[in-house]
Design an enzyme around this catalytic site. Sequence first.
Site, PDB file in Angstrom:
ATOM      1  N   ASN A 153       0.842  -1.191   0.000  1.00 21.25           N
ATOM      2  CA  ASN A 153       0.000   0.000   0.000  1.00 21.25           C
ATOM      3  C   ASN A 153       0.880   1.244   0.000  1.00 21.25           C
ATOM      4  OD1 ASN A 153       0.569   0.699   2.892  1.00 21.25           O
ATOM      5  ND2 ASN A 153      -0.513  -1.243   3.235  1.00 21.25           N
ATOM      6  N   HIS A 154       0.266   2.415   0.082  1.00 24.45           N
ATOM      7  CA  HIS A 154       0.995   3.674  -0.081  1.00 24.45           C
ATOM      8  C   HIS A 154       1.557   4.241   1.225  1.00 24.45           C
ATOM      9  CE1 HIS A 154      -0.129   3.990  -4.271  1.00 24.45           C
ATOM     10  NE2 HIS A 154      -1.411   3.855  -3.965  1.00 24.45           N
TER      11      HIS A 154
END
Length: 436
Positions: free
Chosen positions: A244-245
């Site tokens: 994920n970011h």
Amino acid sequence: MHCGWFFIYIRKIWRKFFLLCIRNKLFQPAINSQALNLKGKNILIGVTGSIASYKSALLVRLLIKAGATVQVVMTQAATEFITPLTLSVLSKNPVYTTFTSGQDEWNNHVDLALAADAIIIAPATAKTLAKCAIGNCDDLLTAVYLSARCPIFFAPAMDLDMFHHPSTTRNIASLQSFGNFFIQPEYGELASGLTGDGRMAEPETIVSRLKDHFARQPLAFTKRVLVTAGPTVESLDPVRFISNHSSGKMGYAIAAAFAAAGAQVTLVSGPTSIKSVPPSIRRIQVGTAQQMLDATTAHFNEQDVVIFAAAVADYTPKFVADQKIKKQGSEMALELIKTADIAGTLGQQKRDGQLLIGFALETENEVAHALEKLNRKNLDYIILNSLNDAGAGFAHDTNKITVIDRKGNKRLFELKSKEEVAQDILEIVIDQWKKV
């Protein structure tokens, strides 16, 4: 006529009474306690070569007026914008620009650093930020920075594109990971004629931030704290993974804040670009959700506070290929299985006296979903942030949070830098421990 003499007589009596009360301290005007926060503090101001250097004169004046003792150290470039004499007269102290003054006088950078209760580098240019981030100690100011043990505040000043350049954002992230504080530049017209972020914060803002810092609780939080941070990565094959970011900035800021407050901090971190942490923090590097669970579980029982700030993958591939998966056809079916819920698993193992705090990043029905997580995972607090709020969530240097306790009470905070958010979380925890 008699009335006029009567009022004059009454006024004289009242004046004598007032002076008598002052002499005997029968009453005194109310004093703003925050105004005393800088009284007697030794503040070192580092001035670097920027057009914003002219603001340093007002900054010195305001600090002196607040009762602080001010010492100024300038870079050679700064002297081209404002003279050392000006700052010397305002600070009532000699201003240092080099390691030596005259033939035999040594300006000891270690003594300057250790004498300071706080250091403010304002303005902080892109060059100075870079030098401090990598430890390039080629002048008196950077030598003072590397020798300091006190809180250090950077007030950046530079043009719009310089401030947002990846090199600058990386350097700021590194400096924040060391436990330094940043005072965000303001939006407005810049010396280049452009309009945007980059104006050094006004001196009044800097002084207010410093007063707030010293108004906080004494740094004596001698608890054991575990923080999870960053993303996890779930491999598909030796080349690809699911993640994920998350940048890890929030978790690292929390770890640094608690370490600065005296806590024994263990940081369990997924892969991030943040390379350094304060030396007092024990960092455990992990990759997958299972590795994060194992590392957190191994240290869970000994902790007083556990803060789950990591963005843990909810699913992981059921099968991991030994070799790189070759591209075949126009579609690919990927079978995933659920990962362990770290906060939920450990929440069921919570012992009396432990304080557990989770994060909830939501996009809809934010409060309802956060409360459900808090109760299901047996947490004491949950920190909600929404991707609907500009400047909050992954990758930003700022965050906007709502803190919810087990009774459903909510505390809303404005958009702040992640280091300031970490300080807010620290204060909530300290306040909670006072009640125990």
